[in-house]
Design an enzyme around this catalytic site. Structure first.
Site, mmCIF file in Angstrom:
data_model
loop_
_atom_site.group_PDB
_atom_site.id
_atom_site.type_symbol
_atom_site.label_atom_id
_atom_site.label_comp_id
_atom_site.label_asym_id
_atom_site.label_seq_id
_atom_site.Cartn_x
_atom_site.Cartn_y
_atom_site.Cartn_z
ATOM 1 N N PRO A 161 0.832 -1.207 0.000
ATOM 2 C CA PRO A 161 0.000 0.000 0.000
ATOM 3 C C PRO A 161 0.864 1.254 0.000
ATOM 4 C CG PRO A 161 -0.579 -1.479 1.838
ATOM 5 C CD PRO A 161 0.638 -2.037 1.203
ATOM 6 N N ASP A 209 60.452 -11.532 15.432
ATOM 7 C CA ASP A 209 61.352 -10.958 16.436
ATOM 8 C C ASP A 209 60.924 -11.318 17.850
ATOM 9 O OD1 ASP A 209 62.955 -9.720 14.643
ATOM 10 O OD2 ASP A 209 61.867 -7.820 14.689
ATOM 11 N N LYS A 223 67.977 -11.324 17.984
ATOM 12 C CA LYS A 223 69.412 -11.279 18.278
ATOM 13 C C LYS A 223 69.841 -12.531 19.060
ATOM 14 C CE LYS A 223 72.560 -7.633 19.785
ATOM 15 N NZ LYS A 223 73.352 -8.362 20.754
ATOM 16 N N GLY A 257 55.122 -4.091 17.042
ATOM 17 C CA GLY A 257 54.683 -2.719 16.771
ATOM 18 C C GLY A 257 54.580 -2.466 15.290
ATOM 19 N N ASP A 258 55.224 -1.406 14.843
ATOM 20 C CA ASP A 258 55.249 -1.054 13.434
ATOM 21 C C ASP A 258 56.678 -1.194 12.919
ATOM 22 O OD1 ASP A 258 53.772 0.476 11.117
ATOM 23 O OD2 ASP A 258 55.761 1.364 11.323
ATOM 24 N N ILE A 290 58.851 2.080 12.722
ATOM 25 C CA ILE A 290 59.155 2.866 13.919
ATOM 26 C C ILE A 290 60.180 2.077 14.720
ATOM 27 C CG2 ILE A 290 58.267 3.940 16.018
ATOM 28 C CD1 ILE A 290 56.974 5.223 13.684
ATOM 29 N N THR A 327 51.983 0.923 16.722
ATOM 30 C CA THR A 327 53.279 1.091 17.368
ATOM 31 C C THR A 327 53.120 1.259 18.878
ATOM 32 O OG1 THR A 327 55.370 2.261 17.236
ATOM 33 C CG2 THR A 327 53.378 3.603 17.089
ATOM 34 N N MET A 332 62.633 2.164 24.287
ATOM 35 C CA MET A 332 63.894 1.555 24.728
ATOM 36 C C MET A 332 64.573 2.350 25.832
ATOM 37 S SD MET A 332 65.393 0.237 21.078
ATOM 38 C CE MET A 332 64.810 1.499 19.979
#
Ligand code: SAH
Length: 489
Positions: free
Chosen positions: A43, A248, A270, A303-304, A307, A332, A384
C-alpha cells in the site's frame, strides 16, 4: 542436506517483492543489484523505494496483496511485517509451484537467502538452514575478514584471460600450477597494491614464459604491541597466507598462534654474542633466500616496522636484490601504550604535538636536540628507555622541563601483564627501579600523562595517590617516600 544451495541469475527476470518497509527496501536493493525486473507490492513505500519507482528502476503494485501479482514472476519474496499476509503470499506461491522466501521465517519459506561475502564475481554464500542465523553471520564475518578486496578484480582478470590461459597451458597440470601462481603471486599482490595495469602486464608476461616465474615475496608486517586484537585485518591475512614467518623477540605467542598452521615459524631475533649488524645480515639473507625459493615470507615485527624497527633497511636490501615486497603497518608501542595506559598523546589543553624518540644509543652518538625536548609541554614518547630513565629525566630537567612534569611508564603494554606507573619526572626513575620495571616499557613524558591515573582502564596501575592510600602495605613501604629530584648534570 536440508537445503539445496543455488545461485540464481535474475537479470531481466521478473521478481515479486511484497512489502514496502525498511526490510523490503533492503531486499529491493539486493535484487536491483542482481539486475532483477523488480515488482514491489505494498500500500505504501519508503521514500527510497518510492524514488526507485519514480526513476523506473522498479514497478509499484499499489494496495494489499493479491494472488494475481504472482503471475509471470520467477521468484517471490514476502517482507511485510504481518505474518498473515506473508503466509498468504507463501500459500499462493506454493499453489503455483513458485519459490517463495519469507524474510526471517524459514517455516513459511520454500527458499532461503544466505549470508554472503561479496567479492564479485566471486560470491561466498552461507546458510545454517535456518537453524542458527547468528552462526552463519559470525562465519560470514570471519570469511569477510580473511579475503581482501583484490579478490574480486583477480577473479575478473582470471575470467577475462580464461581462454588465453587455456591456450597457453593446454594440459591440466601446468594450467593448475598457473592458476596457483595467479592467486599467490605478483598479480594478486599488484592488485592489492592498487596497480591493475602492472598486474595485467605481469599476467601477460607469465603467459609468454614457458613456466610461470616463482611467486616468492616478502610481506613486512607490523604485529602490534602484543594484544592480538590489535593486528590489522591485512596482517591477519598475511599470516594466513604465509609459507614462512620470520619473527622478532617482541612478537608474542598470541599473535603467532593466529598464523596458518603449516607455516614455518622462525625466530630471528638477536642471538647471544651477535652484534646488531650480524643479526640484521642474517635476517636479510633469510628473507632473500626464502623469497627466491618461491615462498611467501612474512617478516613479522613488534609494533610497526617503520618505527625503530629497521623496516627501512630491510626494504632497501630487498629492493637492491629484486625481491618483491609489501608493507603492512602495525600499531606502534607509543600509540598502544598511550591507549592502554590512558594517556591521550595530544590534548587541546595540554599538548599540541607528540614526538617518538628512541632513548637507545650511546652518549657519544646521541643526536637528539635536548634543548627542544626540554622546552614546552609537548608530549615525548621514549622507546627503549627503561635502563636509562635516570639519565633521560636528568637531561630533560637540565634542559628546562619542570621536575613535576607528569610521566607514565607502561610495561608490557596491551598484554595481560601490563603495568603502568604514573609519577613526576623527578621521581619516575627511582619508582621504576623500586618496582622492578623492565623492557619492554615505554615512557611518556608531558602534561598529558597527568590524565592517566584518572582515565586509567586497563591492567595494573601504580601512582602516588594510590600509593599513599596503600600505605604500609606497599612493597618496601616505599611508595610514599618521594626521593629528591636527581641533581642536574
Ligand atoms: N617497532 C616497535 C618498536 C621496537 S623498539 C614499535 O613500533 O612498537 C623496542 C621498544 O619498543 C621497547 O624497548 C619498548 O620501549 C617499546 N615497546 C614495544 N612493545 C612494547 C610493549 N608491548 N609495551 C611497552 N613498550 C613496548
Amino acid at each position: 542436506m536440508k537445503l539445496f544451495p543455488l545461485f540464481a541469475d535474475l537479470h531481466g527476470r521478473a521478481v515479486l517483492l511484497v512489502g514496502g518497509g525498511a526490510v523490503a527496501q533492503r531486499k529491493a536493493q539486493a535484487l536491483l543489484e542482481a539486475g532483477a525486473d523488480l515488482w514491489v507490492g505494498a500500500p505504501e513505500l519508503t521514500p527510497q523505494l518510492r524514488q526507485w519507482a519514480d526513476a523506473g528502476r522498479l514497478r509499484h503494485l499499489p494496495g494489499e496483496f493479491e494472488p494475481h501479482w504472482l503471475q509471470g514472476k520467477w521468484l517471490v519474496i514476502a517482507a511485510t511485517d504481518r505474518r498473515e499476509v506473508n503466509a498468504q503470499v507463501a500459500q499462493a506461491g506454493n499453489a503455483r509451484a513458485q519459490l517463495v522466501n519469507v524474510v526471517d521465517d524459514p517455516e513459511l519459506s520454500s527458499f532461503q537467502v544466505p549470508s554472503i561475502v561479496d567479492r564479485s564475481p566471486l560470491i561466498v554464500a552461507i546458510s545454517s538452514s535456518g537453524a542458527a542465523p547468528v552462526l552463519a553471520r559470525r562465519l560470514r564475518e570471519r570469511i569477510e575478514s580473511l579475503f581482501d578486496h583484490a579478490l574480486g578484480p583477480l577473479a575478473e582478470l582470471a575470467a577475462r584471460y580464461r581462454a588465453r590461459i587455456r591456450a597457453a597451458r593446454p594440459q591440466m597440470g601446468p594450467r593448475r600450477a598457473f592458476y596457483d601462481w595467479l592467486l599467490d603471486g605478483p598479480v594478486a599482490a599488484l592488485l592489492r597494491q592498487g596497480r591493475p595495469q602492472a598486474a595485467q602486464a605481469a599476467l601477460e608476461a607469465a603467459l609468454q614464459a614457458p613456466v610461470p616465474p616463482r611467486p616468492g615475496s616478502v610481506c613486512l608486517v607490523g604485529a602490534g604491541p602484543g594484544d592480538p586484537g590489535l593486528l590489522t585485518l591485512r596482517a591477519l591475512r598475511a599470516l594466513n597466507e604465509a609459507d614462512i614467518i620470520l619473527y622478532d623477540r617482541l612478537v608474542g605467542d598470541a599473535v603467532l598462534s593466529l598464523a596458518r598452521r603449516d607455516a614455518e615459524q622462525v625466530f630471528v631475533g638477536k642471538r647471544a654474542g651477535e652484534d646488531h649488524h650480524a643479526t640484521q645480515a642474517r635476517i636479510h639473507a633469510l628473507m632473500r633466500e626464502h623469497a627466491q625459493a618461491g615462498r611467501r615470507v612474512v617478516r613479522l615485527k613488534g609494533g610497526d616496522a617503520f618505527i625503530f624497527g629497521r623496516g627501512g633497511e630491510e626494504l632497501q636490501y630487498l629492493r637492491a636484490h629484486g625481491v618483491p615486497y609489501e608493507v603492512v603497518p602495525g600499531v606502534t608501542a607509543a600509540l598502544a601504550c598511550a591507549a592502554y595506559g590512558a594517556v591521550p598523546l595530544t590534548h587541546r589543553d595540554h599538548a599540541q604535538s607528540v614526538q617518538l624518540i628512541t632513548a637507545h644509543g650511546k652518549e657519544e652518538n646521541d643526536t637528539l636536540d635536548w634543548q627542544a625536548l626540554g622546552r614546552g609541554t609537548h608530549t615525548l614518547a621514549f622507546y627503549m628507555g627503561v635502563s636509562q630513565l635516570q639519565r633521560l629525566a636528568e637531561r630533560l630537567i637540565a634542559h628546562g622541563r619542570a621536575p613535576d612534569t607528569p610521566c607514565a611508564l607502561v610495561e608490557n603494554g596491551t598484554r595481560p601483564d601490563q603495568r603502568a606507573l604514573y609519577a613526576p619526572l623527578s621521581d619516575i626513575a627511582a619508582q621504576a627501579r623500586r618496582h622492578g620495571y623492565a623492557p619492554p616499557s615505554l615512557l611518556i613524558v608531558g602534561e598529558v600523562a597527568g590524565l592517566g591515573p584518572e582515565l586509567s582502564w586497563y591492567g595494573q596501575v601504580l601512582h602516588e595517590a594510590q600509593a599513599r592510600l596503600a600505605g604500609p602495605a606497599a612493597p618496601q613501604g616505599g611508595r610514599t617516600g618521594r626521593e629528591p629530584p636527581p641533581p642536574a648534570p
